[in-house]
Write a protein that holds these residues in place. Structure first.
Motif, mmCIF file in Angstrom:
data_model
loop_
_atom_site.group_PDB
_atom_site.id
_atom_site.type_symbol
_atom_site.label_atom_id
_atom_site.label_comp_id
_atom_site.label_asym_id
_atom_site.label_seq_id
_atom_site.Cartn_x
_atom_site.Cartn_y
_atom_site.Cartn_z
ATOM 1 N N ILE A 194 5.670 6.575 1.925
ATOM 2 C CA ILE A 194 6.271 6.310 0.779
ATOM 3 C C ILE A 194 7.815 5.240 1.364
ATOM 4 O O ILE A 194 8.528 5.281 2.457
ATOM 5 N N THR A 195 7.844 4.391 0.164
ATOM 6 C CA THR A 195 9.464 3.711 -0.373
ATOM 7 C C THR A 195 10.564 4.149 -0.778
ATOM 8 O O THR A 195 9.954 3.977 -1.953
ATOM 9 N N ILE A 196 11.275 3.910 -0.243
ATOM 10 C CA ILE A 196 12.365 4.622 -0.758
ATOM 11 C C ILE A 196 12.849 3.833 -1.092
ATOM 12 O O ILE A 196 14.298 3.414 -0.585
ATOM 13 N N LEU A 197 13.890 3.459 -2.744
ATOM 14 C CA LEU A 197 14.651 2.609 -2.606
ATOM 15 C C LEU A 197 16.164 2.923 -3.177
ATOM 16 O O LEU A 197 15.983 4.647 -3.952
ATOM 17 N N SER A 198 17.534 2.483 -3.285
ATOM 18 C CA SER A 198 18.457 3.185 -3.408
ATOM 19 C C SER A 198 18.327 3.690 -4.880
ATOM 20 O O SER A 198 18.119 2.982 -6.286
ATOM 21 N N HIS A 199 18.910 4.803 -5.138
ATOM 22 C CA HIS A 199 19.732 4.498 -6.912
ATOM 23 C C HIS A 199 20.098 3.284 -7.211
ATOM 24 O O HIS A 199 19.582 3.169 -8.975
ATOM 25 N N ILE A 200 20.426 2.242 -6.641
ATOM 26 C CA ILE A 200 21.205 1.494 -7.540
ATOM 27 C C ILE A 200 20.465 0.373 -7.621
ATOM 28 O O ILE A 200 20.190 -0.446 -9.145
ATOM 29 N N GLU A 201 18.889 -0.255 -6.879
ATOM 30 C CA GLU A 201 18.151 -0.681 -7.516
ATOM 31 C C GLU A 201 16.989 -0.164 -8.528
ATOM 32 O O GLU A 201 16.794 -0.849 -8.730
ATOM 33 N N LEU A 202 16.659 1.215 -8.421
ATOM 34 C CA LEU A 202 15.806 1.796 -9.720
ATOM 35 C C LEU A 202 16.307 2.775 -10.667
ATOM 36 O O LEU A 202 15.849 2.874 -11.429
ATOM 37 N N CYS A 203 17.161 3.069 -10.385
ATOM 38 C CA CYS A 203 17.768 4.743 -11.495
ATOM 39 C C CYS A 203 19.611 3.906 -11.721
ATOM 40 O O CYS A 203 19.430 5.005 -11.269
ATOM 41 N N TRP A 204 19.633 3.406 -12.173
ATOM 42 C CA TRP A 204 20.891 3.040 -11.942
ATOM 43 C C TRP A 204 20.894 1.981 -13.895
ATOM 44 O O TRP A 204 20.661 1.619 -14.236
ATOM 45 N N THR A 241 0.978 -1.232 -0.327
ATOM 46 C CA THR A 241 0.281 -0.098 -0.390
ATOM 47 C C THR A 241 0.667 1.034 -0.092
ATOM 48 O O THR A 241 -0.456 2.142 0.154
ATOM 49 N N ARG A 242 2.541 1.045 -0.331
ATOM 50 C CA ARG A 242 3.321 2.493 0.303
ATOM 51 C C ARG A 242 3.521 2.806 -1.262
ATOM 52 O O ARG A 242 3.988 1.897 -1.859
ATOM 53 N N VAL A 243 3.691 3.661 -1.464
ATOM 54 C CA VAL A 243 3.430 4.984 -2.775
ATOM 55 C C VAL A 243 5.269 4.303 -3.203
ATOM 56 O O VAL A 243 6.593 3.942 -1.537
ATOM 57 N N ILE A 244 6.074 3.711 -4.287
ATOM 58 C CA ILE A 244 7.395 3.474 -3.953
ATOM 59 C C ILE A 244 7.980 3.641 -5.224
ATOM 60 O O ILE A 244 7.918 4.567 -6.362
ATOM 61 N N LEU A 245 9.509 5.185 -4.865
ATOM 62 C CA LEU A 245 9.711 5.921 -5.809
ATOM 63 C C LEU A 245 11.580 4.983 -5.080
ATOM 64 O O LEU A 245 11.621 4.233 -4.547
ATOM 65 N N GLY A 246 12.209 6.098 -6.276
ATOM 66 C CA GLY A 246 14.273 5.571 -6.129
ATOM 67 C C GLY A 246 14.466 7.124 -6.606
ATOM 68 O O GLY A 246 14.450 7.694 -7.091
ATOM 69 N N GLU A 247 16.154 6.471 -5.513
ATOM 70 C CA GLU A 247 17.108 7.876 -5.424
ATOM 71 C C GLU A 247 17.544 7.948 -6.766
ATOM 72 O O GLU A 247 17.509 6.872 -8.049
ATOM 73 N N GLU A 248 17.602 9.271 -7.416
ATOM 74 C CA GLU A 248 18.130 9.308 -8.195
ATOM 75 C C GLU A 248 19.904 9.783 -7.789
ATOM 76 O O GLU A 248 19.353 11.266 -7.253
ATOM 77 N N GLY A 249 20.541 9.565 -8.376
ATOM 78 C CA GLY A 249 21.555 9.784 -7.826
ATOM 79 C C GLY A 249 22.285 8.978 -5.976
ATOM 80 O O GLY A 249 21.248 8.334 -5.070
ATOM 81 N N PRO A 250 23.713 8.962 -5.734
ATOM 82 C CA PRO A 250 23.553 8.009 -4.320
ATOM 83 C C PRO A 250 22.898 9.550 -3.167
ATOM 84 O O PRO A 250 23.127 10.004 -3.478
ATOM 85 N N ASN A 251 22.004 8.236 -2.249
ATOM 86 C CA ASN A 251 21.386 8.771 -1.152
ATOM 87 C C ASN A 251 20.267 10.262 -1.098
ATOM 88 O O ASN A 251 20.275 10.891 -1.113
ATOM 89 N N GLY A 252 19.996 9.903 -3.273
ATOM 90 C CA GLY A 252 19.178 11.260 -3.635
ATOM 91 C C GLY A 252 20.124 12.156 -3.842
ATOM 92 O O GLY A 252 18.902 13.194 -4.122
ATOM 93 N N ALA A 253 20.659 12.646 -4.276
ATOM 94 C CA ALA A 253 21.808 13.627 -4.464
ATOM 95 C C ALA A 253 21.605 14.804 -5.637
ATOM 96 O O ALA A 253 21.148 15.545 -5.268
#
Length: 332
Positions: free
Chosen positions: A214-224, A150-162
């Protein structure tokens, strides 16, 4: 009579109590309804401009659709458009998707550039329908945990969402408050002169107030990999795909390598050995590969592997393609 008056009074009191109880009951139930799950549907957006080059549905777009279908196993996949896509790969993709023509008013209100229009459209779609949104240059590599939650899933763009939170891959339940607030803030602050403030930086700022949703995944998981020189070189020049081993999706950054991806063919996917072509060959059905370049019936491949792991070696995409078309593979 007195009896009639008393009877009417009793009926009135019973009806009033029932109405009050029923109203309270419905209201209470609505308040305690559990959050909606993320629907098992996928949304793509294409064809927001009438220009022929913007409507062309390229091979790379088909790869995105095919990978999503095979690896996420959705109930339905929608391609939303203002102007229907064109081309042979659109004809190939259409049996896999549900084409959906949108109205003009929602997307032309704020933005001029088609990329910015898509930024608004994707949020409108997710707010109304929920599901998984994927850019047309995102390849799904493996299942994404949490897609039934039920949580929104997003991913970081850049290390630690830089750089912010990527909007190229998102999963949300319908009616998400976060998505609604994001859209409302974007509508108020959007500027055509700022490329990604509304789409990447704004959600990072807003997410601080929605940590429980919200669940925020690391940049390597979703935006790599990233869109920088190192990331693009890894993807399009190197033949080492080890860096994608823990990635759930790969962003191809079409806008950065448009001259290459817009001209992509199955021939070039077979001819060149890069990380990208390996990923592409693992997505394309064998029947989509051009047979005219693969007359292997009389070909024998002698491969001296020394200390290589033969089981892993024959998994290389070019070996599997050769075997499919009848080549004999001898390891010694």
């Amino acid at each position: 009579s007195l009896f009639r008056i008393l009877s009417l009074l009793v009926l009135f009191l019973v009806f009033s109590y029932w109405s009050c109880y029923a109203g309270t009951h419905v209201h209470s139930s609505q308040q305690n309804l559990p959050p909606s799950n993320i629907p098992n549907v996928i949304h793509f957006v294409h064809g927001l401009s009438p220009k022929s080059e913007d409507r062309e549905f390229e091979l790379v777009h088909y790869l995105a659709v095919r990978a999503a279908k095979d690896r996420l196993n959705p109930d339905r996949m929608f391609v939303h458009f203002l102007h229907e896509p064109t081309g042979e790969w659109w004809n190939t993709a259409k049996p896999l998707v549900t084409p959906f023509r949108m109205s003009h008013t929602a997307v032309l209100k704020h933005a001029k550039h088609r990329a910015h229009k898509a930024d608004f459209v994707r949020l409108l779609i997710l707010a109304e329908r929920g599901g998984v949104y994927l850019d047309m240059d995102v390849l799904v590599l493996r299942q994404i945990d949490g897609l039934k939650g039920t949580r929104v899933i997003l991913g970081e763009e850049g290390p630690n969402g830089a750089f912010g939170l990527s909007n190229a891959i998102m999963a949300t339940p319908p009616g998400s408050n976060f998505i609604k607030v994001w859209y409302a803030e974007m509508s108020k602050t959007f500027s055509n002169k700022k490329w990604n403030d509304h789409s990447i930086q704004l959600p990072k700022r807003l997410a601080k107030n929605f940590r429980g949703d919200i669940t925020i995944l690391s940049h390597i998981e979703l935006c790599w990999p990233l869109w920088d020189a190192e990331g693009l070189s890894r993807l399009y020049l190197s033949n080492d795909c080890e860096f994608t081993r823990t990635s759930l999706t790969v962003h191809l950054w079409h806008s950065k390598v448009n001259r290459y991806l817009s001209k992509l063919t199955t021939d070039s996917i077979l001819r060149y050995e890069t990380c990208f072509t390996q990923l592409a060959r693992n997505i394309l059905p064998s029947e989509s590969l051009p047979r005219r370049h693969l007359d292997f019936q009389s070909l024998v491949l002698f491969i001296h592997i020394h200390d290589l792991d033969s089981a892993n070696f024959i998994k290389l995409s070019w070996c599997r393609v050769a075997q499919y078309y009848g080549a004999r593979l001898i390891l010694h």
